[in-house]
Design an enzyme around this catalytic site. Structure first.
Site, PDB file in Angstrom:
ATOM      1  N   ASN A   7       0.860  -1.185   0.000  1.00 38.48           N
ATOM      2  CA  ASN A   7       0.000   0.000   0.000  1.00 38.48           C
ATOM      3  C   ASN A   7       0.896   1.235   0.000  1.00 38.48           C
ATOM      4  O   ASN A   7       1.429   1.627   1.038  1.00 38.48           O
ATOM      5  CB  ASN A   7      -0.901  -0.031   1.253  1.00 38.48           C
ATOM      6  CG  ASN A   7      -1.746   1.216   1.386  1.00 38.48           C
ATOM      7  OD1 ASN A   7      -1.837   2.030   0.464  1.00 38.48           O
ATOM      8  ND2 ASN A   7      -2.371   1.380   2.544  1.00 38.48           N
ATOM      9  N   LYS A   9       0.087   4.244  -0.415  1.00 40.17           N
ATOM     10  CA  LYS A   9      -0.605   5.449   0.079  1.00 40.17           C
ATOM     11  C   LYS A   9      -0.336   6.617  -0.877  1.00 40.17           C
ATOM     12  O   LYS A   9      -0.182   6.391  -2.075  1.00 40.17           O
ATOM     13  CB  LYS A   9      -0.185   5.758   1.524  1.00 40.17           C
ATOM     14  CG  LYS A   9      -0.331   4.519   2.423  1.00 40.17           C
ATOM     15  CD  LYS A   9      -0.223   4.797   3.881  1.00 40.17           C
ATOM     16  CE  LYS A   9      -0.426   3.507   4.663  1.00 40.17           C
ATOM     17  NZ  LYS A   9      -0.405   3.691   6.099  1.00 40.17           N
ATOM     18  N   HIS A  95      -9.784   1.345   4.661  1.00 40.00           N
ATOM     19  CA  HIS A  95      -8.533   1.580   5.388  1.00 40.00           C
ATOM     20  C   HIS A  95      -8.807   2.607   6.493  1.00 40.00           C
ATOM     21  O   HIS A  95      -9.607   3.528   6.312  1.00 40.00           O
ATOM     22  CB  HIS A  95      -7.460   2.094   4.427  1.00 40.00           C
ATOM     23  CG  HIS A  95      -6.105   2.123   5.059  1.00 40.00           C
ATOM     24  ND1 HIS A  95      -5.727   3.112   5.932  1.00 40.00           N
ATOM     25  CD2 HIS A  95      -5.058   1.268   4.982  1.00 40.00           C
ATOM     26  CE1 HIS A  95      -4.491   2.864   6.363  1.00 40.00           C
ATOM     27  NE2 HIS A  95      -4.065   1.750   5.793  1.00 40.00           N
ATOM     28  N   GLU A  97      -7.248   5.068   7.452  1.00 36.05           N
ATOM     29  CA  GLU A  97      -7.014   6.466   7.043  1.00 36.05           C
ATOM     30  C   GLU A  97      -8.212   7.005   6.260  1.00 36.05           C
ATOM     31  O   GLU A  97      -8.523   8.190   6.333  1.00 36.05           O
ATOM     32  CB  GLU A  97      -5.701   6.560   6.235  1.00 36.05           C
ATOM     33  CG  GLU A  97      -4.493   6.416   7.153  1.00 36.05           C
ATOM     34  CD  GLU A  97      -3.251   5.835   6.510  1.00 36.05           C
ATOM     35  OE1 GLU A  97      -3.169   5.772   5.280  1.00 36.05           O
ATOM     36  OE2 GLU A  97      -2.357   5.406   7.270  1.00 36.05           O
ATOM     37  N   GLU A 165      -5.818  -4.551  10.818  1.00 38.22           N
ATOM     38  CA  GLU A 165      -4.832  -3.485  10.993  1.00 38.22           C
ATOM     39  C   GLU A 165      -5.163  -2.664  12.239  1.00 38.22           C
ATOM     40  O   GLU A 165      -5.961  -1.705  12.158  1.00 38.22           O
ATOM     41  CB  GLU A 165      -4.838  -2.544   9.779  1.00 38.22           C
ATOM     42  CG  GLU A 165      -4.445  -3.201   8.478  1.00 38.22           C
ATOM     43  CD  GLU A 165      -3.844  -2.182   7.512  1.00 38.22           C
ATOM     44  OE1 GLU A 165      -2.713  -2.395   7.079  1.00 38.22           O
ATOM     45  OE2 GLU A 165      -4.489  -1.173   7.208  1.00 38.22           O
ATOM     46  N   GLY A 171       2.147   2.635  10.988  1.00 34.63           N
ATOM     47  CA  GLY A 171       3.158   3.682  10.875  1.00 34.63           C
ATOM     48  C   GLY A 171       3.839   4.045  12.184  1.00 34.63           C
ATOM     49  O   GLY A 171       4.520   5.066  12.270  1.00 34.63           O
ATOM     50  N   SER A 201       2.942  -1.627  10.623  1.00 34.45           N
ATOM     51  CA  SER A 201       4.379  -1.692  10.919  1.00 34.45           C
ATOM     52  C   SER A 201       5.035  -3.011  10.549  1.00 34.45           C
ATOM     53  O   SER A 201       5.924  -3.490  11.263  1.00 34.45           O
ATOM     54  CB  SER A 201       4.630  -1.362  12.402  1.00 34.45           C
ATOM     55  OG  SER A 201       4.266  -0.021  12.658  1.00 34.45           O
ATOM     56  N   GLY A 222       2.665  -0.950   4.434  1.00 34.77           N
ATOM     57  CA  GLY A 222       2.640   0.462   4.062  1.00 34.77           C
ATOM     58  C   GLY A 222       4.055   0.980   3.837  1.00 34.77           C
ATOM     59  O   GLY A 222       4.671   0.726   2.797  1.00 34.77           O
TER      60      GLY A 222
HETATM   61  P1  PGA Z   1       2.505   0.706   7.767  1.00 37.62           P
HETATM   62  O1  PGA Z   1       1.052   0.884   7.118  1.00 37.62           O
HETATM   63  O2  PGA Z   1       3.081  -0.581   7.217  1.00 37.62           O
HETATM   64  O3  PGA Z   1       3.285   1.918   7.301  1.00 37.62           O
HETATM   65  O4  PGA Z   1       2.325   0.650   9.233  1.00 37.62           O
HETATM   66  C1  PGA Z   1       0.205  -0.215   6.925  1.00 37.62           C
HETATM   67  C2  PGA Z   1      -1.104   0.226   6.350  1.00 37.62           C
HETATM   68  O5  PGA Z   1      -1.576   1.325   6.686  1.00 37.62           O
HETATM   69  O6  PGA Z   1      -1.703  -0.490   5.532  1.00 37.62           O
END
Ligand code: PGA
Length: 241
Positions: A7, A9, A95, A97, A165, A171, A201, A222
């Site tokens: 992903n 983003k 997601h 976000e 998640e 993140g 993460s 991510g």
């Molecule tokens: P991250 O994000 O690996 O940067 O923690 C994962 C995600 O939001 O799908």
């Protein structure tokens, strides 16, 4: 088959850099033939270009979101019919976000997934609790609500994967304990009958340990998917022998 999803983003502004990243990943996959599906989710603007790079490599293309309508007066939105036309096999919906910055409810996510399924696109539907919800012992309650309300009728194991998640792990570099991940995955799988992948993460350093947790059938990556070596090492967990 497990799945490792990248992903990106809203990253990868320069097409030239994104091409270089994708080429390193396709080279790695062609050479090492991991026993997992690898899906790249670039921003909408790159879908058409990246598709060419994925051609013949066996990697799959996905979009990070879609609208629930096929077309119409929705300024700035992109429909599942449009991403299908660009060659997307997958779409991420729900997601955290999107849920927080775009106020997406389970009801909207359900409609988006329904639209994607109508166009033959597989959905990765994201669920996960906040840190406050975990501290209050509400994890399973939250997951139940998200899973039951976000899945449209017609959902099956061919068209849907759930990504667990935890919001507090995205993140942050912090990941839940193995037993917490196993508990959430088992619960979601029992509830839905669907494959459950882990996100939050994921790094090369923890991918092996995550991959062997009961019920973890892949990963949604991510930040670490933006670094070719890091991402290839995560995929490398699924290379046999
Ligand atoms: P991250 O994000 O690996 O940067 O923690 C994962 C995600 O939001 O799908």
């Amino acid at each position: 088959m497990s799945i490792v999803a990248a992903n990106w983003k809203m990253n990868g502004v320069k097409l030239v850099d994104s091409f270089a990243l994708v080429r390193k990943v396709t080279d790695f996959v062609k050479k090492n033939k991991p026993a997992c599906d690898v899906v790249i989710f670039p921003p909408f603007t790159m879908l058409g270009f990246i598709k060419e790079e994925l051609y013949e490599s066996g990697l799959k293309l996905g979009a990070q979101d879609c609208h629930f309508a096929d077309n119409g007066a929705y300024t700035g939105d992109i429909s599942s019919a449009m991403i299908k036309e660009l060659g997307c096999e997958y779409v991420i919906v729900g997601h955290s976000e999107r849920r927080s910055y775009h106020s997406e409810t389970n009801d909207i996510i359900c409609k988006k997934a329904e639209s994607a399924h109508k166009h033959g696109i597989k959905t990765i539907i994201c669920v996960g609790e906040s840190i406050e919800e975990r501290k209050k012992g509400k994890v399973l309650k939250i997951l139940k609500k998200q899973v039951t309300e976000s899945l449209p009728s017609g959902t099956n194991s061919d068209n849907t994967i759930i990504a667990y998640e935890p919001i507090w792990a995205i993140g942050t570099g912090v990941i839940p304990k193995s037993e917490e991940i196993a508990e959430a995955h088992e619960y979601i799988n029992k509830l839905s009958g669907l494959k459950v992948i882990y996100g939050g993460s994921v790094k090369a350093a923890n991918a092996k340990d995550l991959s062997v947790i009961k019920g973890v059938e892949g990963m949604l990556v991510g930040g670490a998917s933006l670094d070719a070596n890091e991402f290839c090492n995560i995929i490398g967990v699924y290379v046999n022998g």
